[in-house]
Design an enzyme around this catalytic site. Structure first.
Site, PDB file in Angstrom:
ATOM      1  CG  HIS A 145      -2.149  -0.827   1.061  1.00  0.00           C
ATOM      2  ND1 HIS A 145      -2.136  -2.191   1.062  1.00  0.00           N
ATOM      3  CD2 HIS A 145      -3.458  -0.462   0.886  1.00  0.00           C
ATOM      4  CE1 HIS A 145      -3.380  -2.645   0.888  1.00  0.00           C
ATOM      5  NE2 HIS A 145      -4.194  -1.615   0.778  1.00  0.00           N
ATOM      6  CG  HIS A 158       2.745  -3.181   6.612  1.00  0.00           C
ATOM      7  ND1 HIS A 158       3.546  -4.028   5.887  1.00  0.00           N
ATOM      8  CD2 HIS A 158       1.596  -3.055   5.904  1.00  0.00           C
ATOM      9  CE1 HIS A 158       2.905  -4.410   4.788  1.00  0.00           C
ATOM     10  NE2 HIS A 158       1.723  -3.828   4.777  1.00  0.00           N
TER      11      HIS A 158
HETATM   12  C1  RDZ Z   1      -5.067  -8.372  -5.554  1.00  0.00           C
HETATM   13  C2  RDZ Z   1      -4.347  -7.140  -5.926  1.00  0.00           C
HETATM   14  C3  RDZ Z   1      -4.556  -6.620  -7.304  1.00  0.00           C
HETATM   15  C4  RDZ Z   1      -3.525  -6.487  -5.118  1.00  0.00           C
HETATM   16  C5  RDZ Z   1      -3.216  -6.900  -3.730  1.00  0.00           C
HETATM   17  C6  RDZ Z   1      -2.991  -5.653  -2.946  1.00  0.00           C
HETATM   18  C7  RDZ Z   1      -2.560  -5.944  -1.535  1.00  0.00           C
HETATM   19  C8  RDZ Z   1      -3.504  -6.596  -0.624  1.00  0.00           C
HETATM   20  C9  RDZ Z   1      -1.321  -5.602  -1.166  1.00  0.00           C
HETATM   21  C10 RDZ Z   1      -0.780  -5.808   0.193  1.00  0.00           C
HETATM   22  O1  RDZ Z   1      -0.472  -4.561   0.712  1.00  0.00           O
HETATM   23  P1  RDZ Z   1       0.345  -4.434   2.043  1.00  0.00           P
HETATM   24  O2  RDZ Z   1       1.687  -5.040   1.762  1.00  0.00           O
HETATM   25  O3  RDZ Z   1       0.445  -2.966   2.309  1.00  0.00           O
HETATM   26  O4  RDZ Z   1      -0.408  -5.157   3.105  1.00  0.00           O
END
Ligand code: RDZ
Length: 286
Positions: A207, A249
């Site tokens: 994110h 995180h």
């Molecule tokens: C399924 C798609 C298209 C993207 C996943 C996005 C996601 C859940 C990323 C994890 O983010 P963090 O590393 O910040 O938790």
């Protein structure tokens, strides 16, 4: 990570960490003999036993002088060379362990929305909305929709590059997560929607990379009034901060994610696909 319950003058200069029988790191002085339980552990440690067994007699003879010096440093006890090296971690190692300790402590303290009964649990639904605003799916869907709806070549070019940037971000974050394999904080509840299998790992925050990269992208390619530009920056910061508040995180995951996302935008600019370039590309494929 140095334990606050460290024995043997922990925290003084000239002290180095070892691992005690309960698995925690403990400090011991470089100038004094290590405590017997540590010496005994090193002797029976299967890894060091394997290392010693694999050492050739020639190498063992050759390392005699270093053993001699190590024996003087350990009060007459002869330690194998590899064990002595383990007792002398570099300054960088200690600095990194300390940074990680601070990171874990701070992240745990800031995880105030990690569940409904946490101290700020009542704003968890709001933080989850912020989470969705930085999720990959709404961004991919939004870019595809704008690409489809855009009737100018310039608009299509921007949306196409945003789409490619979002895919590149998912791939790069997935690769780093799979290589580093840092577990998410223990207080995190794994209730995110639409995740890939690498998303069980936390370093870096996807994110945060997306928020930083998309914020730079929007600021560079959309003509926005000053208040809206500030809003974009605030949104990116909030997405990153909410990752720690939700307990998803550690602070370093988000800080690295912001840096990585910022750099990813440079890559997007370098690989920018123009309509002419795209036609050439498609012509070569076809
Ligand atoms: C399924 C798609 C298209 C993207 C996943 C996005 C996601 C859940 C990323 C994890 O983010 P963090 O590393 O910040 O938790």
């Amino acid at each position: 990570m140095p334990s606050p319950k460290a024995k043997n003058n922990s925290g003084r200069s000239g002290s180095v960490p070892g691992v005690s029988s309960n698995g925690r790191y403990e400090f011991m002085s470089l100038n004094r003999s290590p405590p017997p339980h540590l010496l005994q552990r090193q002797g029976s440690d299967p890894t060091s036993a394997r290392l010693r067994a694999s050492e050739s007699p020639t190498r063992r003879r050759g390392s005699g002088s270093s053993n001699a010096s190590s024996s003087s440093a350990t009060g007459g006890q002869q330690l194998p060379e590899e064990d002595c090296m383990r007792l002398n971690p570099s300054f960088v190692g200690i600095a990194l362990s300390s940074l990680l300790a601070i990171d874990l402590w701070l992240s745990k303290r800031l995880g105030v929305c990690a569940c409904e009964d946490s101290s700020w649990g009542s704003i968890r639904p709001l933080m989850k909305l912020v989470e969705i605003s930085g999720h990959g799916i709404p961004w991919l869907a939004g870019a595809l929709y704008c690409l489809y709806k855009s009737d100018s070549a310039a608009g299509q070019e921007v949306m196409l590059n945003l789409l490619m940037a979002l895919v590149m971000d998912l791939v790069l974050v997935g690769v780093v997560k799979a290589v580093v394999r840092r577990r998410r904080p223990s207080h995190n509840r794994m209730d995110m929607f639409a995740t890939f299998s690498v998303d069980r790992y936390s370093f870096p925050s996807g994110h945060a990379t997306r928020a930083a990269m998309c914020a730079r992208f929007l600021l560079a390619h959309l003509v926005l009034a000053a208040p809206l530009r500030v809003l974009v920056l605030l949104w990116a910061a909030l997405v990153g901060f909410s990752r720690v508040l939700l307990g998803r995180h550690n602070v370093t995951d988000v800080a690295f994610g912001f840096g990585m996302g910022y750099c990813q935008y440079n890559l997007v600019e370098m690989l920018w696909v123009s309509p002419v370039g795209l036609q050439l590309l498609l012509g070569q494929v076809g």
